[in-house]
Design a protein around this motif. Structure first.
Motif, PDB file in Angstrom:
ATOM      1  N   GLN A  41       0.834  -1.196   0.000  1.00 62.08           N
ATOM      2  CA  GLN A  41       0.000   0.000   0.000  1.00 62.08           C
ATOM      3  C   GLN A  41       0.873   1.252   0.000  1.00 62.08           C
ATOM      4  OE1 GLN A  41      -1.834  -1.087   3.872  1.00 62.08           O
ATOM      5  NE2 GLN A  41      -1.213   0.945   4.592  1.00 62.08           N
ATOM      6  N   PRO A  42       0.392   2.327  -0.608  1.00 63.11           N
ATOM      7  CA  PRO A  42       1.168   3.580  -0.634  1.00 63.11           C
ATOM      8  C   PRO A  42       1.358   4.126   0.775  1.00 63.11           C
ATOM      9  CG  PRO A  42      -0.655   3.634  -2.218  1.00 63.11           C
ATOM     10  CD  PRO A  42      -0.883   2.450  -1.340  1.00 63.11           C
ATOM     11  N   LEU A  43       2.468   4.812   0.986  1.00 64.90           N
ATOM     12  CA  LEU A  43       2.771   5.386   2.289  1.00 64.90           C
ATOM     13  C   LEU A  43       1.942   6.651   2.506  1.00 64.90           C
ATOM     14  CD1 LEU A  43       4.563   5.192   4.827  1.00 64.90           C
ATOM     15  CD2 LEU A  43       6.240   6.629   3.633  1.00 64.90           C
ATOM     16  N   ARG A  44       1.271   6.718   3.678  1.00 63.90           N
ATOM     17  CA  ARG A  44       0.436   7.857   4.041  1.00 63.90           C
ATOM     18  C   ARG A  44       0.940   8.454   5.359  1.00 63.90           C
ATOM     19  NH1 ARG A  44      -4.997   4.564   4.602  1.00 63.90           N
ATOM     20  NH2 ARG A  44      -3.483   3.499   5.958  1.00 63.90           N
ATOM     21  N   TRP A  45       0.600   9.712   5.586  1.00 61.03           N
ATOM     22  CA  TRP A  45       0.989  10.349   6.842  1.00 61.03           C
ATOM     23  C   TRP A  45       0.422   9.600   8.042  1.00 61.03           C
ATOM     24  CZ3 TRP A  45       4.805  13.640   7.224  1.00 61.03           C
ATOM     25  CH2 TRP A  45       5.137  14.450   6.126  1.00 61.03           C
ATOM     26  N   SER A  46      -0.793   9.089   7.913  1.00 56.36           N
ATOM     27  CA  SER A  46      -1.420   8.389   9.040  1.00 56.36           C
ATOM     28  C   SER A  46      -0.740   7.060   9.351  1.00 56.36           C
ATOM     29  CB  SER A  46      -2.908   8.154   8.752  1.00 56.36           C
ATOM     30  OG  SER A  46      -3.087   7.374   7.579  1.00 56.36           O
ATOM     31  N   ASP A  47       0.097   6.568   8.429  1.00 59.22           N
ATOM     32  CA  ASP A  47       0.846   5.333   8.663  1.00 59.22           C
ATOM     33  C   ASP A  47       2.064   5.565   9.555  1.00 59.22           C
ATOM     34  OD1 ASP A  47      -0.856   3.966   6.918  1.00 59.22           O
ATOM     35  OD2 ASP A  47       0.418   4.402   5.182  1.00 59.22           O
ATOM     36  N   LEU A  48       2.421   6.836   9.784  1.00 62.46           N
ATOM     37  CA  LEU A  48       3.679   7.172  10.436  1.00 62.46           C
ATOM     38  C   LEU A  48       3.471   7.642  11.870  1.00 62.46           C
ATOM     39  CD1 LEU A  48       5.283   9.226   7.517  1.00 62.46           C
ATOM     40  CD2 LEU A  48       5.868   6.879   8.179  1.00 62.46           C
ATOM     41  N   GLU A  49       4.450   7.321  12.707  1.00 61.78           N
ATOM     42  CA  GLU A  49       4.512   7.862  14.064  1.00 61.78           C
ATOM     43  C   GLU A  49       5.800   8.672  14.202  1.00 61.78           C
ATOM     44  OE1 GLU A  49       4.782   6.534  18.771  1.00 61.78           O
ATOM     45  OE2 GLU A  49       4.728   4.995  17.208  1.00 61.78           O
ATOM     46  N   LEU A  50       5.674   9.913  14.654  1.00 58.68           N
ATOM     47  CA  LEU A  50       6.850  10.751  14.890  1.00 58.68           C
ATOM     48  C   LEU A  50       7.550  10.266  16.154  1.00 58.68           C
ATOM     49  CD1 LEU A  50       8.511  13.323  14.187  1.00 58.68           C
ATOM     50  CD2 LEU A  50       6.925  14.589  15.663  1.00 58.68           C
ATOM     51  N   ILE A  51       8.814   9.891  16.021  1.00 61.12           N
ATOM     52  CA  ILE A  51       9.544   9.390  17.190  1.00 61.12           C
ATOM     53  C   ILE A  51      10.623  10.357  17.684  1.00 61.12           C
ATOM     54  CG2 ILE A  51       9.106   6.986  16.563  1.00 61.12           C
ATOM     55  CD1 ILE A  51      12.113   6.857  15.711  1.00 61.12           C
ATOM     56  N   ARG A  52      10.992  11.343  16.871  1.00 57.58           N
ATOM     57  CA  ARG A  52      12.007  12.308  17.327  1.00 57.58           C
ATOM     58  C   ARG A  52      11.941  13.580  16.495  1.00 57.58           C
ATOM     59  NH1 ARG A  52      17.437  11.674  19.106  1.00 57.58           N
ATOM     60  NH2 ARG A  52      16.659   9.820  20.205  1.00 57.58           N
ATOM     61  N   THR A  53      11.905  14.711  17.155  1.00 55.30           N
ATOM     62  CA  THR A  53      12.180  16.004  16.539  1.00 55.30           C
ATOM     63  C   THR A  53      13.418  16.543  17.222  1.00 55.30           C
ATOM     64  OG1 THR A  53       9.852  16.477  16.068  1.00 55.30           O
ATOM     65  CG2 THR A  53      11.358  18.342  16.087  1.00 55.30           C
ATOM     66  N   THR A  54      14.449  16.805  16.453  1.00 56.00           N
ATOM     67  CA  THR A  54      15.726  17.219  17.028  1.00 56.00           C
ATOM     68  C   THR A  54      15.821  18.745  17.084  1.00 56.00           C
ATOM     69  OG1 THR A  54      17.007  17.476  14.984  1.00 56.00           O
ATOM     70  CG2 THR A  54      16.736  15.226  15.849  1.00 56.00           C
ATOM     71  N   GLY A  55      16.879  19.204  17.727  1.00 54.20           N
ATOM     72  CA  GLY A  55      17.268  20.592  17.618  1.00 54.20           C
ATOM     73  C   GLY A  55      18.141  20.792  16.394  1.00 54.20           C
ATOM     74  N   SER A  56      18.855  21.912  16.366  1.00 56.00           N
ATOM     75  CA  SER A  56      19.688  22.244  15.209  1.00 56.00           C
ATOM     76  C   SER A  56      21.025  21.504  15.266  1.00 56.00           C
ATOM     77  CB  SER A  56      19.937  23.751  15.152  1.00 56.00           C
ATOM     78  OG  SER A  56      20.635  24.175  16.313  1.00 56.00           O
ATOM     79  N   TYR A  57      21.632  21.360  14.097  1.00 54.97           N
ATOM     80  CA  TYR A  57      22.951  20.745  13.963  1.00 54.97           C
ATOM     81  C   TYR A  57      23.838  21.666  13.143  1.00 54.97           C
ATOM     82  CZ  TYR A  57      21.373  16.198  15.739  1.00 54.97           C
ATOM     83  OH  TYR A  57      20.894  15.185  16.528  1.00 54.97           O
ATOM     84  N   ALA A  58      25.076  21.818  13.574  1.00 53.97           N
ATOM     85  CA  ALA A  58      26.048  22.626  12.836  1.00 53.97           C
ATOM     86  C   ALA A  58      26.414  21.927  11.528  1.00 53.97           C
ATOM     87  CB  ALA A  58      27.292  22.849  13.677  1.00 53.97           C
ATOM     88  N   PRO A  59      26.849  22.690  10.516  1.00 51.41           N
ATOM     89  CA  PRO A  59      27.259  22.079   9.251  1.00 51.41           C
ATOM     90  C   PRO A  59      28.362  21.037   9.454  1.00 51.41           C
ATOM     91  CG  PRO A  59      27.031  24.447   8.991  1.00 51.41           C
ATOM     92  CD  PRO A  59      26.904  24.174  10.459  1.00 51.41           C
ATOM     93  N   ALA A  60      28.184  19.886   8.842  1.00 48.48           N
ATOM     94  CA  ALA A  60      29.161  18.798   8.904  1.00 48.48           C
ATOM     95  C   ALA A  60      28.875  17.849   7.758  1.00 48.48           C
ATOM     96  CB  ALA A  60      29.074  18.065  10.242  1.00 48.48           C
ATOM     97  N   GLU A  61      29.889  17.117   7.336  1.00 47.70           N
ATOM     98  CA  GLU A  61      29.679  16.162   6.254  1.00 47.70           C
ATOM     99  C   GLU A  61      28.865  14.958   6.721  1.00 47.70           C
ATOM    100  OE1 GLU A  61      33.037  14.936   4.031  1.00 47.70           O
ATOM    101  OE2 GLU A  61      33.594  16.962   3.415  1.00 47.70           O
ATOM    102  N   THR A  62      29.002  14.593   7.997  1.00 49.83           N
ATOM    103  CA  THR A  62      28.285  13.446   8.535  1.00 49.83           C
ATOM    104  C   THR A  62      27.612  13.832   9.846  1.00 49.83           C
ATOM    105  OG1 THR A  62      29.893  11.917   7.551  1.00 49.83           O
ATOM    106  CG2 THR A  62      28.468  11.047   9.286  1.00 49.83           C
ATOM    107  N   THR A  63      26.331  13.550   9.936  1.00 48.61           N
ATOM    108  CA  THR A  63      25.575  13.782  11.159  1.00 48.61           C
ATOM    109  C   THR A  63      24.868  12.490  11.527  1.00 48.61           C
ATOM    110  OG1 THR A  63      25.220  16.124  10.655  1.00 48.61           O
ATOM    111  CG2 THR A  63      23.706  15.103  12.229  1.00 48.61           C
ATOM    112  N   VAL A  64      25.059  12.035  12.758  1.00 47.28           N
ATOM    113  CA  VAL A  64      24.436  10.801  13.237  1.00 47.28           C
ATOM    114  C   VAL A  64      23.427  11.159  14.326  1.00 47.28           C
ATOM    115  CG1 VAL A  64      24.794   8.546  14.292  1.00 47.28           C
ATOM    116  CG2 VAL A  64      26.507   9.468  12.706  1.00 47.28           C
ATOM    117  N   ILE A  65      22.203  10.703  14.143  1.00 42.21           N
ATOM    118  CA  ILE A  65      21.153  10.871  15.150  1.00 42.21           C
ATOM    119  C   ILE A  65      20.948   9.503  15.781  1.00 42.21           C
ATOM    120  CG2 ILE A  65      18.792  11.646  15.561  1.00 42.21           C
ATOM    121  CD1 ILE A  65      19.085  13.015  12.723  1.00 42.21           C
ATOM    122  N   SER A  66      21.357   9.359  17.018  1.00 37.73           N
ATOM    123  CA  SER A  66      21.398   8.041  17.650  1.00 37.73           C
ATOM    124  C   SER A  66      20.345   7.910  18.744  1.00 37.73           C
ATOM    125  CB  SER A  66      22.795   7.785  18.218  1.00 37.73           C
ATOM    126  OG  SER A  66      23.165   8.817  19.113  1.00 37.73           O
TER     127      SER A  66
END
Length: 225
Positions: free
Chosen positions: A165-190
């Motif tokens: 089935q196509p992906l819908r907004w109602s299919d999703l659960e928000l599990i994290r909203t982060t703050g800001s991140y400084a410019p970098a080539e690699t950012t890991v959200i753990s």
């Protein structure tokens, strides 16, 4: 017929110069587009995974059987894979749900004139296996060092089958909203957690870049457990 030494030298160098010019053109074609922006590379987004697995052999007809969702995406628009880091929209002012319709989440609402439409195709996309849904991470490769105002990370609810089935907004659960991140080539959200998930899921990441009002919409297919 005798040729002066300088003529013979120029003749010998000509094939080398032609080869170097060809290599330079190929380098520009395949790295110039792939160095402009960024994307989630772990767990791999749909188009990054297709590029990673098949970019060196994307005309191989065996892909149709071995990796059919990537095959249909390459057939629809190869530039969606070469430009795996260019799936974004501009000037949406944070109105993600109002701007991206159900069924078009993985293409960012048909971003870039429809270049990425095949990423919305319903089917069994290859997944990245994650050991646990209670502790995983997401890695952004940001070659242009845009930084982030924030990330929003969603996971499909248990029982949602994005292979059928196509992906819908109602299919999703928000599990994290982060703050800001400084410019970098690699950012890991753990230390991400989506308890109770097993089997196939989609990790859906919204990356709001800092340099402009530029929003990236990124589908990563995973298998938990």
């Amino acid at each position: 017929m005798f040729s002066p030494p300088h003529v013979r030298v120029r003749s010998a160098l000509r094939p080398i110069l032609v080869a170097l010019t060809s290599l330079l053109l190929l380098s520009t074609m395949f790295t110039g587009t792939a160095s402009a922006h960024g994307s989630i590379t772990s767990p791999a987004t749909r188009n990054y995974g297709c590029w990673e697995r098949w970019g060196h052999d994307h005309l191989n007809p065996n892909m149709a059987q071995q990796d059919p969702m990537c095959w249909q995406a390459w057939q629809a628009n190869p530039n969606a894979m070469w430009n795996w880091n260019g799936l974004y929209r501009e000037n949406l002012r944070g109105n993600h749900r109002g701007s991206i319709p159900d069924g078009q989440l993985c293409s960012g609402g048909r971003a870039e004139g429809g270049r990425y439409n095949a990423l919305d195709a319903v089917g069994a996309w290859q997944t990245t296996r994650l050991p646990s849904s209670s502790n995983f991470s997401v890695t952004l490769t940001d070659q242009a060092r845009h930084g982030a105002d924030y990330f929003q990370i969603y996971v499909t609810r248990q029982g949602v089958n994005t292979a059928t089935q196509p992906l819908r907004w109602s299919d999703l659960e928000l599990i994290r909203t982060t703050g800001s991140y400084a410019p970098a080539e690699t950012t890991v959200i753990s230390n991400l957690s989506a308890p109770g998930r097993t089997g196939r899921h989609v990790v859906y990441t919204i990356w709001q870049a800092s340099h402009l009002d530029q929003s990236y919409y990124l589908c990563s297919d995973v298998t938990f457990g």
